[in-house]
Design a protein around this motif. Structure first.
Motif: not given
Length: 310
Positions: A208-236
């Motif tokens: 699902v994540i690597h579909r061509e139709t997805m607009h994907t932002s990748f994090l190469d380091c961090g953890n799930l709380p960081t990922l959740i914060s990214a959604v809170d601040v940036n949307g998606g």
């Protein structure tokens, strides 16, 4: 051959330096060196290539060291087995957890163990699954908590702990926020946030994540709380395990959506070596999991039996 000789060669292998190994073992360099030389003469094998800097095991020496680790591990297990029949469980509990599990489990786990087993000292290692499995196989850990897929093609013994969904954590600004009964094919419009080390380890998510139709932002380091914060601040949105969702704030929990898919699940297991003997320590861990993980996620083995038998 003595246990002391085996301890010395393992110390040298870890530090790759005779002086540092001698210091770690509390002996002089000459004592450590002569003891190792006696072992090499006894088994007629050169264990270390002393011409290398830092020092390295020879090919045969590496095999000797691996067997030494197994012998010392089994010796420790034997002593612990006898102790457990005589007295309360005590000593170090060296347990590894994949990072996203450790983030959720470790805080209550440490408290529960301390309250119920004050003589047990938990040493937690939060590392990627491959590193944990390697440490377990080298007897550097007593047990690991990983995803079931991580231990395929290994010779480890495992027990299912719980099974959980992957759920969607979605920003209120996303077009998916007001959608119900989401399906994997609905995850196309909008930006999905991906933590490579986490999401790419689950094949059921990568398709699902690597579909061509997805607009994907990748994090190469961090953890799930960081990922959740990214959604809170940036949307998606992003995908997280359901156990992680239960520790979100009330406001964040309102951002959770389920995806109807027979694939968006994972099973978390506890893995041990087949020569593991500390059954009491094993049950300290499983009993703690019963108190941390929601009952509806727990495996039938944990629900139906008071104790896990090896």
């Amino acid at each position: 051959m003595t246990f002391q000789q085996l301890e010395y060669i393992i110390a040298v292998d870890k530090s790759r330096h005779f002086v540092n190994a001698a210091t770690a073992c509390g002996v002089t360099q000459s004592t450590l060196s002569s003891t190792i030389q006696k072992l090499e003469a006894e088994i007629d094998v050169i264990i270390f290539d002393r011409s290398k800097h830092p020092i390295e095991p020879t090919p045969m020496g590496r095999q000797v060291i691996q067997q030494a680790e197994i012998i010392l591990h089994n010796s420790s297990m034997l002593r612990q087995m006898v102790k457990s029949h005589r007295e309360e469980e005590r000593g170090q509990l060296r347990i590894g957890m994949i990072p996203d599990v450790a983030q959720v489990v470790f805080p209550p786990f440490a408290r529960i163990v301390k309250e119920n087993n004050p003589l047990v000292e938990p040493h937690i290692h939060a590392l990627p699954p491959a590193a944990l499995i390697n440490m377990l196989q080298r007897s550097e850990l007593d047990m690991v908590i990983v995803s079931a897929g991580d231990i395929l093609d290994t010779n480890l013994l495992s027990f299912d702990l719980w099974t959980e969904r992957f759920v969607l954590y979605v920003s209120p600004a996303s077009v998916l926020y007001n959608r119900e009964n989401l399906r994997p094919e609905d995850l196309q419009n909008g930006e999905i946030w991906v933590l490579r080390d986490f999401h790419d380890s689950y094949p059921q998510l990568t398709e699902v994540i690597h579909r061509e139709t997805m607009h994907t932002s990748f994090l190469d380091c961090g953890n799930l709380p960081t990922l959740i914060s990214a959604v809170d601040v940036n949307g998606g949105y992003t995908l997280i395990p359901e156990t992680c969702a239960q520790f979100l704030s009330a406001e964040q929990k309102s951002n959770i959506r389920r995806v109807n898919s027979g694939k968006f699940f994972r099973t978390t297991v506890l893995a041990i070596r087949k020569d593991f003997m500390r059954e009491g320590m094993l049950n300290i861990v499983t009993n703690a999991m019963k108190r941390i993980i929601p009952r509806e996620m727990l495996s039938s083995r944990l629900l139906n039996f008071d104790k896990v038998k090896i």
